[in-house]
Structures are given as C-alpha cells and as structure tokens.
Write an enzyme that holds these catalytic residues in place. Structure first.
Site, PDB file in Angstrom:
ATOM      1  CD  GLN A 110      -3.128  -4.649   6.323  1.00 24.55           C
ATOM      2  OE1 GLN A 110      -2.963  -3.639   5.670  1.00 24.55           O
ATOM      3  NE2 GLN A 110      -3.736  -5.731   5.824  1.00 24.55           N
TER       4      GLN A 110
ATOM      5  CG  ASP B 232     -10.449  -0.917   4.664  1.00 23.24           C
ATOM      6  OD1 ASP B 232     -10.386  -1.067   3.438  1.00 23.24           O
ATOM      7  OD2 ASP B 232      -9.704  -1.498   5.476  1.00 23.24           O
TER       8      ASP B 232
ATOM      9  CE  LYS C 114      -3.755  -2.431   2.161  1.00 17.72           C
ATOM     10  NZ  LYS C 114      -4.251  -3.018   3.388  1.00 17.72           N
TER      11      LYS C 114
END
Ligand code: NAD
Length: 281
Positions: free
Chosen positions: A96, A119, A52
């Site tokens: 994460q 997200d 990322k």
C-alpha cells in the site's frame, strides 16, 4: 452528455469475477489470495486497504493485511515480502502506497516476485507492458480502458492526451492507449503550454494530482474526459483534477469524481489477483 459512471460495470464485473473464483475453487481447488502490506497507519491507506479487503471477501478471494509499524527497517520489510513471495497460498502481493517518506519506494516495490506483482510496478512487468507481452496491466489505466470500452468509446484513431507521467498512471496509460491504436500526447509538469496540448485531444486523461487543473478552456468541444485525480476536502467531499461543472458542459463524456475511475481501480486489482491465481495452478 454521457456520465461515465463505474457502477453498472462494477456490478457486471462483480458477477463475472465471482464466477471465475468459483471455477478456480471447484475445478482447480484454488482459492485466490491477495496479501496487502501496510506500513504505518496513514488514515487514507487504512481506508483503501480495508476497501480492498471487503471487495476481495465479497468475491470469494482470500485476503490478508500484513501491518508493519510506522518505521520498519528495510530488512523487516524485505523479510515480510520474501515470506509472501515464497508462500504458495499467496497469489498476489500489493504494497500500500505511500510508504513513509524516508523509504526507498523503488527498492521495496521491486522486491515483489513479478508473478505476484498485481500493481505491475516491477521492471519485468513494466518491460513486458511496453513490449506488448502478457503481463499484469496497472489497475488504474486498465480500469479506464474497460470503462471506455463499456460505454463504447474506443481509443483507436483518436488523438489522446495524457496529463501526468507517473509510473502507476500516466506512463502505463500512454502505453495502453498506443496498444489500442490511439495517437498519444503525453504532458507533465514541465510541459510549456498545457492548454495547447490538451485542447487538441479527442480523449483527455488527466492524472496530475492538482485539484481543478483542467478548465473548459483546456478541453476540445465534444472530447471524452477522464479524471483520475482524487482530492479530499473534509470528510465527505471529494473532487478531481478537472473542473467538473464547466467541463461537463463542453465535453461529450466525462467521468465523475467520485464514482468514475476510483471504483474501476479496485475491480482491476481483483481481476489481476484472479489472473495471478491462474498462474499458480
Ligand atoms: P504523481 O504525483 O505521481 O504524478 C503526477 C504527474 O502529474 C507527474 O508526472 C507530473 O509531471 C504531472 N504534473 C504535475 N503538475 C502538472 C501540471 N501542472 N501540468 C501537467 N502535468 C503535471 O501522481 P499519480 O500517482 O499519477 O496520481 C495522480 C492523481 O491521480 C492523484 O490525485 C492521485 O490521488 C490520483 N489517483 C487516483 C487513482 C484512482 O483510482 N482514481 C489511482 C491512482 C492515482
């Protein structure tokens, strides 16, 4: 047979997103910034986080990884997230996953400011998605739709079957397909006759997390098959939830693993980060 490879679309997206970042920088003096919170040192999580960071850097997006120890207290994690929530230079926050087992994942994910929740886990984002209001679209389902559109496969009027009902893939996938006027069957671990459901579908999207779950018998002839699953065997080999060799002989189109859904997910994270930065100018 069409192989729905992400690569050409990823190359296109890299150019478009870099230009958007340039515009934000030159006109609005705004550099988008993504902060990733990594708890512990799970090897796969470290690899994903690094990927990322590399992609963000290549697009001109600023990136910071906040690394917490294997067993931080909930207070320590909450403080970290709250600092990022109020930091005006940070546009997007991602925790994460997976978090260590004992951690109340829902609580942690809901601590993120919804305006930075790229997200799209926060109940506010989930609600907005289901109501069809502007929101961050969860990266994997959004990436799947962009891939389908790129290859000129439109979900409208199709009978779509989604295998899986997780908050991150299955449920939002079904929502987005409904918004695109597909008729949706949603299957899960308690679905009694999976094959009877999947074999009706013109568009089959599989996110069960079970290697090789879907065989040719589960698939309608000339269906479009999207394989979300990722299963690592050893260091190099990666496979999906779909038995690729047999299903690719029957399907009209199929996403390979690797090289299909995975690269799209990371590009949509970058897209959402830029969208978040636009909210903060
Ligand atoms: P999850 O474990 O949270 O959810 C799996 C879902 O599959 C559940 O809803 C469960 O009800 C359903 N399921 C389990 N067994 C089933 C069965 N026999 N029949 C029908 N349904 C069944 O997983 P997830 O986070 O949604 O991820 C699914 C897979 O996709 C995993 O392999 C994960 O690694 C992968 N993934 C890939 C990407 C990507 O970018 N390619 C992104 C997210 C997840």
């Amino acid at each position: 047979m069409h192989f729905l490879l992400a690569k050409p679309l990823v190359e296109e997206l890299k150019k478009t997103l870099s230009k958007e970042v340039e515009t934000l920088k030159s006109i609005h003096k705004k550099t988008p910034k993504l902060a990733v919170v990594l708890v512990g040192n799970n090897p796969a999580s470290v690899i994903y986080t690094n990927k990322k960071g590399e992609m963000a850097k290549s697009l001109g997006i600023e990136h910071e990884t906040v690394v917490l120890s294997e067993n931080p207290s909930p207070k320590e994690v909450k403080n970290t997230i709250q600092k990022l929530n109020i930091d005006n230079s940070v546009d997007a926050i991602l925790i994460q996953r997976p978090l260590p087992r004992h951690f109340p994942e829902e609580d942690v994910l809901y601590w993120i400011d919804p305006r930075k929740d790229v997200d799209a886990f926060h109940p506010e984002q989930v609600g907005r998605l289901s109501l069809g209001l502007p929101c961050f679209k969860p990266c994997t389902p959004q990436g799947i739709l962009e891939l389908l559109h790129y290859y000129q496969f439109q979900p409208a009027y199709k009978l779509a079957c989604v295998v899986g009902r997780s908050s991150i893939v299955g449920k939002p996938m079904a929502q987005l397909l409904l918004q695109e006027n597909a008729t949706v069957i949603q299957c899960h671990s308690k679905t009694l006759n999976l094959e009877a459901m999947t074999s009706q579908a013109d568009l089959l999207i599989v996110a069960a997390g079970l290697k090789g779950l879907i065989t040719a018998d589960h698939v309608k002839k000339d269906a479009i098959v999207v394989d979300v699953g990722i299963h690592r065997e050893g260091k190099r080999k990666i496979s999906g939830d779909v038995c690729f060799d047999e299903v690719s002989k029957k399907a009209l189109a199929i996403t390979p693993v690797p090289g299909g859904v995975g690269p799209m997910t990371i590009m949509m994270l970058m897209k959402n980060t830029i969208q978040a930065a636009k909210l903060h100018i």
